[in-house]
Design an enzyme around this catalytic site. Structure first.
Site, PDB file in Angstrom:
ATOM      1  CG  ASP A   1      -2.266   0.572   0.986  1.00 55.21           C
ATOM      2  OD1 ASP A   1      -2.301   1.792   0.779  1.00 55.21           O
ATOM      3  OD2 ASP A   1      -3.276  -0.142   1.005  1.00 55.21           O
TER       4      ASP A   1
ATOM      5  CG  HIS B   1      -5.236   3.682   0.660  1.00 53.00           C
ATOM      6  ND1 HIS B   1      -4.790   2.389   0.474  1.00 53.00           N
ATOM      7  CD2 HIS B   1      -6.486   3.714   0.155  1.00 53.00           C
ATOM      8  CE1 HIS B   1      -5.728   1.683  -0.131  1.00 53.00           C
ATOM      9  NE2 HIS B   1      -6.783   2.472  -0.335  1.00 53.00           N
TER      10      HIS B   1
ATOM     11  CB  SER C   1      -9.196   0.446  -0.151  1.00 52.12           C
ATOM     12  OG  SER C   1      -8.463   0.615  -1.320  1.00 52.12           O
TER      13      SER C   1
END
Ligand SMILES: *[C@@H]1O[C@H](CO)[C@@H](O)[C@H](O)[C@H]1NC(C)=O
Ligand SMILES: *[C@@H]1O[C@H](CO)[C@@H](O)[C@H](O)[C@H]1NC(C)=O
Ligand SMILES: *[C@@H]1O[C@H](CO)[C@@H](O)[C@H](O)[C@H]1NC(C)=O
Length: 731
Positions: A146, A219, A551
């Site tokens: 990520d 994220h 996600s």
């Protein structure tokens, strides 16, 4: 895709922007005109003997020199594939593909993160899972590929954790703003992979981005803490969703592999990150990133995942956020658990009451000063914009006319630019509030955002009612009330509108996504380098943030689950049910060789199979017949010609519970389903029993679907599989 040189060839596929290898920035193009990154797959058995190659690397370098005088190897791959990546011209890449020992030369592709923050440009998924068996959860290592990690987050608190699992080979790599001491017994590894990204984009500007595992985006911190964050009491975002934040597997360890940078993630870096994770010893790989579906041997995530699966690593990938259209899926290879997104029963209602007395429920995470209770003038952005095209209603930067919006609540259409950014645009023009109204593209999916001014997101129907109201009432007004966090208002789970849908258009015979998990308004840890809205000009900071996307659902998944009244196209086998997944009774077990048989069934050639199945080298036997319908998948996707017909599937169940007798019940709309035998008796653990399902149906117009379930039940267990039938082709 034949594209090269400076050409910019992004294909818009159902809302997902797929960047081919040929996307080059102006600066990079100037630096090395005509070069793109290619991933070169070599046959591991084909290294010529007697030419003095002592290392594969020498052989790769020699192959490369034979087509290019100047190209240098970016990465050598030796765990999940044999080969390397390099910057080449298209002609050099083609010449290389003709060399002995070269299986395939794939142009690098770009993958995107799969949050819904910028709704028109979604992509990646990440996730983390708990393996169904094996190590106690304290020894499970979840590798998250990520945007990196914010190690100071309390979600990586290692209080109560024992020593790092024996055999762990990972590292805590130093870099800008990141010391090796940042890791601990919870966050046991942190590495970064940027060579491929820098080769195409130019060197990182370290004043703007940390050239290290540090997460500048949020994220990666969000997804890894959703997967395995330690419990943190008193977590909230600006007062919303307060409570204890904990990951799905709070006792698992986290290893962070930063492969995504400000402008996305490139496949050469992703593959190297996957290799490192598997070599380090992760048990689970969670990828909340994705690109468009292509043949599995062209898709680096599918290539890496195949070898990871052969080595016993569980791989989960986000389905993507390109829904609700059909065939919008990413990460659809059968050896990846593909996770769609559903809702939680938690809402953040913000009520909008119009001057005509009608009240609509929207969603918001706004936490500043509320609007007065008295009605405020209300205007549609489309009537207050310097742009008179249909984009005028989008509240794009600089488009609103201040004299028209000053002191008013502005109705903006959702889409194209960021949702929080639209609030800044309204605020900059002197507006005092914003209603963000969905269009057909987002339907009734409510986005709760940390707006910078009083703002509420509303569904398409409410939005249409407001669009009518503001254009028909001579003095339109509105008020807005923020109700905080409410639990249990909406039925859940409901499939999120953005969640990408099947079918898998590479192999329609495989039902995808495999399941859905919570992916809407998920609270998890956040990066300290960026605001919760992700916008640079937003100065707010929060240790936690609420985000949506596949996600966010990918890190939740565990195993099979119960069915729900959505169709299998939307949710696969249903919503994840962690409690049932721990004790399923029976499982559909698959080995790497089963997937090789599947590749034979879809007529992949020897080079294509070798590029995927590095450790399962038997290949296809010309004496055997292979069928997709024989893959031991825990779901059924049946494809009929428009004239109808019969399709037979075979499956094998493995008993992982107590001895017992299971009876089958199977039915589907439009289809006659029969199962042989109808009873299976297991006398011990590990025993395997096979059955055949026949699906028969008459002619239907192309595009018709039938839906159903096949369920094996004993006194203690229910093992359910969804059935999807599709009619295609001319009658
Ligand atoms: C890294 O370590 C140095 C020396 O102890 C320290 O000054 C610096 O603040 C540390 N950096 C971070 C990001 O923790
Ligand atoms: C936009 O408005 C301008 C001035 O009001 C006008 O000249 C122009 O034709 C309009 N364009 C469209 C596409 O309506
Ligand atoms: C295919 O069958 C033939 C005839 O039975 C046999 O001689 C041959 O070895 C088989 N090939 C493979 C690859 O099993």
């Amino acid at each position: 895709m034949p594209c090269h040189g400076k050409s910019r060839c992004a294909t818009i596929l159902a809302g997902v922007v797929v960047a081919a290898a040929c996307i080059v920035t102006a600066a990079a193009a100037a630096a090395d005109a005509g070069l793109s990154t290619y991933i070169v797959h070599m046959s591991h058995s084909a290294m010529p003997a007697g030419e003095g190659f002592t290392e594969r690397g020498d052989w790769y370098a020699s192959s490369l020199r034979s087509v290019s005088g100047s190209a240098a190897v970016l990465y050598t791959y030796d765990t999940l594939l044999h080969g390397f990546s390099a910057r080449l011209t298209r002609a050099e890449a083609e010449a290389l593909e003709a060399q002995p020992g070269v299986l395939l030369v794939n142009p690098e592709t770009r993958y995107e993160l799969l949050t819904t923050r910028t709704p028109e440009f979604l992509g990646l998924n990440d996730g983390a899972l708990v393996p169904s068996s094996g190590a106690a959860s304290g020894d499970v290592v979840i590798g998250v590929l990520d945007t990196g990690v914010w190690p100071e987050s309390q979600s990586y608190d290692d209080a109560g954790f024992g020593p790092v699992p024996t055999g762990w080979k990972g590292e805590c790599e130093e870099g800008n703003d990141f010391n090796a001491s940042a890791c601990n017994k919870k966050l046991i590894g942190a590495r970064f992979f940027v060579t491929g990204y820098e080769a195409s984009k130019g060197a990182l500007d370290v004043s703007k981005a940390s050239r290290s595992p540090r997460d500048n985006d949020g994220h990666g911190t969000h997804t890894s803490s959703t997967a395995a964050g330690s419990a943190v009491r008193g977590a909230d975002l600006l007062g919303y969703a307060s409570g204890t934040a904990r990951g799905m597997a709070p006792r698992a360890r986290v290893a962070s592999y930063k492969v995504c940078w400000a402008d996305g993630c490139v496949s050469s870096d992703i593959l190297k990150g996957m290799e490192a994770a598997v070599a380090d010893g992760v048990d689970v790989l969670s990828l909340s990133l994705g690109g468009a579906m292509s043949d599995y041997y062209r898709d680096s995530v599918a290539v890496g995942a195949f070898s990871a699966m052969e080595k016993g690593v569980f791989v989960s990938g986000a389905a993507g956020n390109a829904g609700p259209g059909a065939a919008t899926l990413s990460n659809g290879a059968p050896w990846i658990s593909t996770v769609g997104a559903g809702t939680l029963d938690r809402d953040f209602p913000a009520y909008v009451t119009l001057g005509n007395g009608k009240t609509y429920t929207g969603a918001s995470l706004y936490s500043g000063k509320p609007l007065p209770d008295t009605p405020v003038p209300f205007i549609y952005a489309g009537k207050a914009s310097s742009s008179n095209s249909s984009r005028g209603a989008l509240c794009m930067a600089g488009s609103l006319i201040p004299e028209k919006v000053a002191g008013k609540i502005v109705l903006c259409d959702r889409g194209i630019n960021g949702r929080v950014e639209k609030g800044f645009v309204v605020k900059d023009a002197g507006g005092v509030g914003m209603v963000l109204a969905n269009t057909a593209a987002s339907g009734e999916e409510l986005a709760a955002d940390a707006h910078v001014l009083p703002g509420s997101g509303v569904g398409e129907k409410a939005g249409n009612a407001m669009r009518t109201y503001v254009s028909s009432d001579p003095n339109p007004t509105a008020t807005m009330v923020f109700a905080g966090t409410k639990v249990g208002i909406q039925p859940s789970p409901v499939v999120a509108a953005f969640s990408s849908r099947g079918p898998n258009n590479v192999t329609p015979g495989i039902l995808k996504p495999d399941l859905i998990a919570p992916g809407v308004n998920i609270l998890a840890a956040w990066s300290g380098s960026i605001s919760p809205s992700g916008m640079a000009r937003d100065n707010r900071r929060s240790s936690f943030n609420i985000a949506s996307g596949t996600s966010m659902s990918c890190p939740h998944i565990l195993d099979v689950a119960t069915g729900r009244p959505a169709t299998p196209f939307d949710i696969g086998a249903g919503h994840v049910d962690p409690n049932k997944a721990v004790d399923p009774g029976l499982v559909y077990d698959m080995a790497a060789t089963d997937y090789v048989d599947f590749l034979c069934a879809i007529n992949y050639g020897p080079a294509q199979i070798a590029a995927l199945a590095k450790h399962s080298t038997e290949g296809c036997n010309t004496n055997r017949t292979y069928a997709v319908t024989a893959l031991n998948y825990p779901s059924f996707s049946v494809t009929f010609p428009a004239a109808g017909g019969t399709e037979k599937h075979t499956r094998t169940l493995t008993n992982v519970g107590e001895p017992g007798t299971y009876k089958v019940a199977a039915s589907a709309t439009e289809v006659t389903v029969s199962v042989e035998p109808s009873t299976l008796t297991f006398t011990k653990a590990g025993e395997k029993k096979s059955y055949t399902v026949s699906f028969a149906a008459g002619g239907k117009p192309s595009g018709t679907n039938g839906f159903g379930r096949l369920v094996w039940s004993s006194d203690y267990h229910v093992v359910a599989s969804p059935i999807l039938a599709t009619w295609t082709g001319p009658a």
